[in-house]
Motif scaffolding. Structure first.
Motif, PDB file in Angstrom:
ATOM      1  N   VAL A   1      25.229  18.514  59.563  1.00  0.00           N
ATOM      2  CA  VAL A   1      24.681  17.386  59.227  1.00  0.00           C
ATOM      3  C   VAL A   1      23.991  17.568  60.121  1.00  0.00           C
ATOM      4  CG1 VAL A   1      25.512  14.760  59.836  1.00  0.00           C
ATOM      5  CG2 VAL A   1      27.299  15.473  58.740  1.00  0.00           C
TER       6      VAL A   1
ATOM      7  N   HIS B   1      29.665   7.512  56.743  1.00  0.00           N
ATOM      8  CA  HIS B   1      30.860   9.142  55.676  1.00  0.00           C
ATOM      9  C   HIS B   1      30.061  10.162  55.968  1.00  0.00           C
ATOM     10  CE1 HIS B   1      26.606   8.204  54.223  1.00  0.00           C
ATOM     11  NE2 HIS B   1      26.375   8.892  54.546  1.00  0.00           N
ATOM     12  N   HIS B   2      29.443  10.751  57.234  1.00  0.00           N
ATOM     13  CA  HIS B   2      29.425  11.966  57.692  1.00  0.00           C
ATOM     14  C   HIS B   2      30.369  12.518  58.958  1.00  0.00           C
ATOM     15  CE1 HIS B   2      25.405  12.411  56.232  1.00  0.00           C
ATOM     16  NE2 HIS B   2      24.733  12.018  56.484  1.00  0.00           N
TER      17      HIS B   2
ATOM     18  N   TRP C   1      28.781   6.480  51.204  1.00  0.00           N
ATOM     19  CA  TRP C   1      28.789   6.721  49.867  1.00  0.00           C
ATOM     20  C   TRP C   1      30.300   6.403  49.269  1.00  0.00           C
ATOM     21  CZ3 TRP C   1      25.447  11.433  48.998  1.00  0.00           C
ATOM     22  CH2 TRP C   1      24.391  11.779  49.306  1.00  0.00           C
TER      23      TRP C   1
ATOM     24  N   ARG D   1      24.455  18.986  53.353  1.00  0.00           N
ATOM     25  CA  ARG D   1      25.048  18.673  53.670  1.00  0.00           C
ATOM     26  C   ARG D   1      26.511  17.457  53.595  1.00  0.00           C
ATOM     27  NH1 ARG D   1      20.642  13.853  53.101  1.00  0.00           N
ATOM     28  NH2 ARG D   1      21.569  14.254  50.391  1.00  0.00           N
TER      29      ARG D   1
ATOM     30  N   TYR E   1      29.413  15.492  53.604  1.00  0.00           N
ATOM     31  CA  TYR E   1      30.277  13.334  53.501  1.00  0.00           C
ATOM     32  C   TYR E   1      31.695  13.940  52.483  1.00  0.00           C
ATOM     33  CZ  TYR E   1      24.519  12.646  52.225  1.00  0.00           C
ATOM     34  OH  TYR E   1      23.934  12.042  53.214  1.00  0.00           O
TER      35      TYR E   1
ATOM     36  N   LEU F   1      33.178  10.886  50.958  1.00  0.00           N
ATOM     37  CA  LEU F   1      32.733  10.185  50.155  1.00  0.00           C
ATOM     38  C   LEU F   1      34.061   9.235  49.766  1.00  0.00           C
ATOM     39  CD1 LEU F   1      31.489  12.559  47.220  1.00  0.00           C
ATOM     40  CD2 LEU F   1      30.137  11.270  49.092  1.00  0.00           C
TER      41      LEU F   1
ATOM     42  N   ASN G   1      26.854   2.365  46.281  1.00  0.00           N
ATOM     43  CA  ASN G   1      27.908   2.806  47.774  1.00  0.00           C
ATOM     44  C   ASN G   1      28.872   1.317  47.850  1.00  0.00           C
ATOM     45  OD1 ASN G   1      26.345   4.133  50.781  1.00  0.00           O
ATOM     46  ND2 ASN G   1      24.840   4.288  48.883  1.00  0.00           N
TER      47      ASN G   1
END
Length: 242
Positions: free
Chosen positions: A11, A110-111, A140, A195, A197, A199, A234
């Motif tokens: 990230v 979400h990261h 997301w 990256r 995520y 979800l 989202n």
């Protein structure tokens, strides 16, 4: 790999490397976010948590907006727009408790690579709100048609520089002066960076907001969900500190 290490490698380091390229694709403000920012009284204090390139800074010029992000390269772009910005982690926002009238957290939580860290990020967003203050969170969605090829909620989604563009612009040349992350992949089309995520599925963001209300001590923020739904691929929740 520990959650904090995933966030560092997949990230923070990625966004620093792709900042100029990423910023060039993030110029359109989402209408619902702009509408939310326009509901605040003039001179309200609002924190844009994970402000990126600062595209929401001009959504309501009557507000006093503070930006924060983990990416120093994105903050340089945001700062150039004349708004006060600070580098920080969403788990430790450097503003006093109950100091803000509002916040936005757009495509940030979400990261975080572990549920407890996502809960803590939500709690930290709520901490800076004064009672009655409101916030807007976007994450997301797993159900998104654009991302439905992912079989797991925890995904590494590629960001690619096309070979034909890597050397063609001043922005890309600036990025070549930043060392790419160790996990960068050279492909026939250019450089690929993955990256991280998480979800979110339908109802998960609401569940975490309610969980953060139950975790901690009596002085921790309690958040009420005012509105929720699906927008821009989202899930979102509008919250208010009780």
């Amino acid at each position: 790999m520990e959650a904090s290490e995933i966030e560092k490698c997949h990230v923070a380091e990625v966004y620093d490397f792709i900042a100029q390229h990423f910023s060039a694709t993030r110029f359109s403000a989402w209408p619902r976010v702009v509408q939310f920012l326009q509901t605040f009284e003039p001179n309200s204090l609002v924190c844009d948590i994970g402000c990126g390139n600062g595209k929401y800074f001009s959504a309501n010029n009557s507000l006093t907006i503070f930006g924060c992000d983990q990416s120093i390269e994105l903050l340089k772009i945001a700062h150039s727009k004349g708004v006060d910005c600070v580098r920080c982690d969403n788990l430790a926002i450097p503003f006093h408790s109950q100091s803000m009238d509002g916040f936005i957290s757009i495509a940030v939580i979400h990261h975080f690579a572990h549920e407890q860290r996502r809960i803590q990020a939500i709690k930290e967003c709520g901490r800076i709100l004064h009672p009655g203050g409101r916030g807007l969170i976007y994450v997301w969605s797993f159900e998104s048609k654009k991302k439905n090829e992912e079989s797991s909620q925890d995904a590494f989604i590629p960001w690619c520089f096309r070979a034909s563009k890597v050397n063609n612009t001043d922005n890309d040349k600036k990025e070549q002066n930043i060392k790419p992350p160790d996990h960068a992949i050279q492909t026939e089309k250019g450089i690929q960076l993955n990256r991280y995520y998480h979800l979110f599925v339908d109802g998960e963001l609401q569940r975490l907001i309610n969980l953060q209300n139950e975790i901690g001590n009596e002085n921790d923020p309690k958040l009420k969900i005012l509105n929720s739904g699906f927008d821009q691929e989202n899930w979102f929740c509008e919250v208010q500190r009780l």
